[in-house]
Design an enzyme around this catalytic site. Structure first.
Site, PDB file in Angstrom:
ATOM      1  CB  SER A 205      -0.942  -0.017   1.211  1.00  0.00           C
ATOM      2  OG  SER A 205      -2.014   0.865   0.984  1.00  0.00           O
ATOM      3  N   GLY A 242      -2.591  -0.456  -3.971  1.00  0.00           N
ATOM      4  CA  GLY A 242      -1.260   0.110  -3.780  1.00  0.00           C
ATOM      5  C   GLY A 242      -1.077   1.485  -4.387  1.00  0.00           C
ATOM      6  CD  GLU A 277      -8.304  -6.824  -5.525  1.00  0.00           C
ATOM      7  OE1 GLU A 277      -7.380  -6.751  -4.684  1.00  0.00           O
ATOM      8  OE2 GLU A 277      -8.907  -7.872  -5.751  1.00  0.00           O
ATOM      9  N   PRO A 278      -8.135  -0.604  -6.235  1.00  0.00           N
ATOM     10  CG  PRO A 278      -8.846   1.272  -7.439  1.00  0.00           C
ATOM     11  CD  PRO A 278      -8.771  -0.212  -7.508  1.00  0.00           C
ATOM     12  NE  ARG A 280      -2.413   4.158   1.293  1.00  0.00           N
ATOM     13  CZ  ARG A 280      -2.442   4.065   2.622  1.00  0.00           C
ATOM     14  NH1 ARG A 280      -2.847   5.072   3.343  1.00  0.00           N
ATOM     15  NH2 ARG A 280      -2.051   2.959   3.225  1.00  0.00           N
ATOM     16  CB  CYS A 344      -2.673   5.099  29.771  1.00  0.00           C
ATOM     17  SG  CYS A 344      -3.776   6.249  30.586  1.00  0.00           S
ATOM     18  CG  ASP A 345      -0.139   1.212  24.779  1.00  0.00           C
ATOM     19  OD1 ASP A 345       1.089   1.226  24.972  1.00  0.00           O
ATOM     20  OD2 ASP A 345      -0.733   0.230  24.314  1.00  0.00           O
ATOM     21  CE1 TYR A 374      -6.909  -0.144   4.130  1.00  0.00           C
ATOM     22  CE2 TYR A 374      -5.598   1.489   2.982  1.00  0.00           C
ATOM     23  CZ  TYR A 374      -6.274   0.293   2.983  1.00  0.00           C
ATOM     24  OH  TYR A 374      -6.324  -0.463   1.839  1.00  0.00           O
TER      25      TYR A 374
END
Ligand code: PLP
Length: 402
Positions: A205, A242, A277-278, A280, A344-345, A374
């Site tokens: 991607s 991609g 299959e676009p 993004r 908090c991570d 995404y």
């Protein structure tokens, strides 16, 4: 957008954004800024412009006229987005039963759906077969046998490994048959009369290296020759996704990529349809994520900026170096900020040393451009924080329920 904000926009984006896009982007961000001000802000928002989505769809069609588009639903699986693409003529690519159910509820023809996840549970294959899905990806003998046992007449396409060099989000390794696996798969399909009819690959991607498509198509053509020798009849070349959104100086243009693809598919047999299959490329530039500064801190001389959106709430890809342009309305000189999310991570750190105005403050809005892909779909409510809410720019409600 105010004059100052425009100046900052230019400064921040001049390193990452090709200049010819500035006027249109300015207009888009200006609209987002005024819409944000009119809201009683209650959490992150993904403003989405459907007209940009359609422009991207049409442009893709123009530069790749011989390729059918199957939008990768995973990228932004929203019904309004899907309907817009469906009306424009798009077909679809799915990864799961949930995505398939969403498309079926809109009246999409299952025969125009590609089930491209190379590993599917038996239950999901049963469901897809019952609903009339015909095309399924495989990349191993195990999956070939699994599908053949459930749907003997399934049309299969083989995902092959290809170089993901130069892609910001590589997908190789986890998927893709290698040369030494391919022959056994083809021989098995041929001897058992399984409909292995196509080849697919994914260049990774946000692929910044157009040569990956050339290599992928050349490898697919080799596989077609092997197939024909074994009596299999190739019908499908699926060149995957991609295609990059243009957000950095080194992003190749869609025209540059299309030239390579058009050249490589020119001499394919007319029996072989070509699809892509676009994900993004179609949705990213149509989305602008608006979030807010929760707080700032200085630690050992470094300035930290904590946002109400982070790795768990939409900005997963930023933490992996995805160069989203970031805009604010502050006027201060630019300085280094470490950008973090609200949880908090300690993995919730999005970007180190981002150049942003030094006078940023709690409650300031931050605008993250080209964030349509995404983000919303990868967000969770971890630690009780809100996922970004999708809002369409052509239909903004007075109050947005979060
Ligand atoms: N097709 C398949 C099989 C994928 O796995 C993906 C993304 O993961 C896509 C298409 C869409 O890729 P992109 O959003 O990079 O275009």
């Amino acid at each position: 957008m105010t004059v100052e904000a425009t100046k900052h926009f230019r400064q921040e984006c001049s390193t990452t954004q090709p200049h010819q896009h500035l006027p249109r982007l300015n207009e888009f961000v200006g609209k987002v800024m005024s819409s944000t001000r009119q809201q009683n802000y209650a959490g992150p928002l993904l403003f989405f412009d459907k007209s940009r989505l359609l422009d991207n769809y049409r442009h893709f069609r123009t530069v790749l006229p011989h390729i059918d588009i199957h939008y990768a639903v995973k990228c932004l699986p929203d019904k309004d987005v899907l309907k817009t693409l469906f009306k424009a003529g798009s077909r679809f690519e799915i990864a799961s039963k949930g995505e398939l159910a969403l498309l079926l509820s809109m009246g999409v023809n299952p025969q125009q759906i590609l089930y491209s996840n190379p590993i599917k549970s038996p239950a999901y294959i049963h469901y897809a077969a019952q609903q009339g899905v015909e095309w399924y990806a495989i990349d191993s003998l195990d999956e070939l046998h699994k599908i053949a046992a459930i749907k003997a007449d399934a049309k299969l396409y083989l995902r092959i490994h290809t170089s993901n060099k130069g892609s910001l989000w590589p997908l190789e390794g986890k998927f893709g048959a290698h040369q030494n696996d391919i022959e056994e798969i083809l021989i098995t399909a041929s001897t058992r009369n399984i409909n292995l009819l196509g080849v697919t690959f994914h260049v990774g991607s946000q692929c910044l290296n157009p040569d990956n498509w050339r290599k992928g198509i050349i490898s697919a053509k080799h596989v077609f020759v092997q197939m024909e020798k074994l009596g299999l009849k190739p019908q499908l070349l699926n060149i995957g996704g991609g295609f990059p959104v243009n957000i950095s100086k080194n992003s190749p243009s869609i025209e540059e990529i299309a030239n390579i693809i058009n050249q490589e598919i020119k001499n394919l047999s007319p029996d072989i349809s070509v699809v892509a299959e676009p994900g993004r490329y179609l949705v990213a530039s149509a989305g602008c994520l608006v979030c807010r500064v929760v707080g700032t801190a200085t630690r050992s001389g470094q300035r930290w900026l904590y946002l109400d959106s982070g790795v768990y709430t939409g900005l997963m890809e930023m933490a992996k170096g995805f160069p989203y342009p970031i805009v604010s309305e502050r006027k201060g000189l630019f300085s280094d900020w470490n950008i973090a999310g609200p949880t908090c991570d300690s993995i919730d750190v999005c970007r180190k040393k981002a150049q942003l105005p030094s006078d940023l403050h709690s409650d300031d809005f931050i605008y993250i451009l080209s964030a349509g892909a995404y983000t919303v779909c990868c967000a969770s409510n971890f630690n009780g924080f809100k996922k970004p809410k999708l809002v369409f720019l052509d239909n903004i409600p007075k109050a947005i329920e979060i």
